[in-house]
Scaffold this motif. Structure first.
Motif: not given
Length: 350
Positions: A262-286
């Protein structure tokens, strides 16, 4: 036997992320799924508007960021179940073959893999391996993933291997199945599985009430110790031990342990385009349809807060293993309600 003693296999099947050179995206291209696993972190399986135009737009967005960063791209494409619409998936893979990414893993439950689909997947040079999931031996697995899912998964494993592709198995470990990690590894070895990955169960999404499944620090230590001992004894299958807390077993062994991504070298992208820091950390960054990934990465207050190890709390603060661990921020958030809290499953003394 060491990792260097592997014979007859490409090392690329086993190599993991190089933090200096690569960036990892876990990309959920759909919420739809044909299974309803009890431990799943999804909250909804509603039908979504998956179309290739939007997927290609997201893909190009991610690749643009990689170019700006000068990084290689490592993608895990998943869902839901990414094979719910296989033709759209293949169109996406066709596009990614032409872009500046290094490797792709396909994360699937395996139930929709046919001979024809596996044969077509073999054509993609950037596809590193297929990842399926099992949750223990047959009785335990089928109670979680559905009746006959154990046999269906092994049928898929055998088919994948017959056609010459690499396969990994993910097991989510909790109090309900922690004593079956090594027995499952031994069973996977009989089917020539390449890689075995274990991850901690985190109660979230539809599994948020299964708090009794969460392992204590002592139980996590026991599971990780047995996994490490297995890894040192045999690479059939090879345990991937690149997870937080593993470094506590042997900080000098570069085959185990990893800093929280988290915050280092990875991001999660959801089907609607939401970006999460990690899939198991469900905080939308944008959202990628509203802003750029580049801006999200460099302007998110959340990411800057979590990147500063001085903000970590409890025994994670000033821990000597901060450069190679930092604890799991998703576990802290799920169990403590604070993503900066100490990892509640860490067994290290204060």
């Amino acid at each position: 036997m060491s990792i260097d003693d592997l014979t007859g296999k490409s090392n690329s099947v086993f190599e993991e992320l190089n933090y200096d050179e690569e960036f990892y995206f876990q990309w959920h291209i759909t919420n739809e799924c044909n299974l309803r696993c009890k431990h799943c972190y999804h909250e909804s399986y509603e039908k979504d508007d998956v179309n290739i135009k939007r997927l290609i737009e997201i893909a190009d967005h991610l690749c643009f960021a990689l170019n700006k960063w000068g990084k290689k791209g490592s993608f895990s494409i998943t869902g839901g179940e990414p094979l719910m619409n296989s033709e759209i998936l293949f169109q996406l893979l066709d596009h990614l073959e032409t872009r500046n990414i290094d490797r792709i893993d396909l994360l699937t439950n395996g139930t929709l893999l046919t001979d024809n689909i596996i044969h077509r997947l073999k054509e993609y040079k950037k596809l590193r391996r297929l990842q399926l999931s099992l949750e223990g031996l047959q009785d335990t697995n089928d109670k979680i993933r559905g009746i006959n899912s154990y046999d269906r998964t092994f049928d898929a494993i055998d088919n994948i291997k017959r056609q010459g592709l690499a396969v990994s198995i993910m097991m989510t470990v909790g109090r309900h199945n922690h004593d079956e990690v090594i027995p499952l590894a031994e069973e996977l070895a009989k089917h020539d599985v390449d890689v075995f990955i274990i991850d901690r169960f985190i109660p979230e999404g539809q599994s948020s009430k299964l708090t009794s499944w969460v392992l204590s620090p002592e139980e996590i230590r026991e599971v990780y110790t047995k996994a490490y001992e297995y890894f040192k004894r045999t690479l059939k299958p090879r345990f991937l031990l690149y997870r937080t807390l593993f470094c506590l077993l042997n900080p000098d062994d570069h085959h185990i342990g990893a800093i929280c991504s988290v915050g280092n070298n990875a991001l999660t992208i959801m089907p609607n385009g939401d970006v999460l820091p990690c899939r198991r950390l469900p905080i939308v960054l944008g959202n990628l349809f509203e802003t750029t990934l580049y801006d999200i990465w460099y302007t998110s207050p959340f990411l800057w807060e979590i990147r500063n190890p001085g903000n970590l709390k409890g025994k994670c603060n000033n821990c000597e293993y901060i450069p190679i661990c930092r604890g799991c921020r998703a576990v802290a958030y799920a169990l403590k309600g604070d993503y900066l809290a100490e990892d509640p499953q860490c067994w290290k003394e204060k």
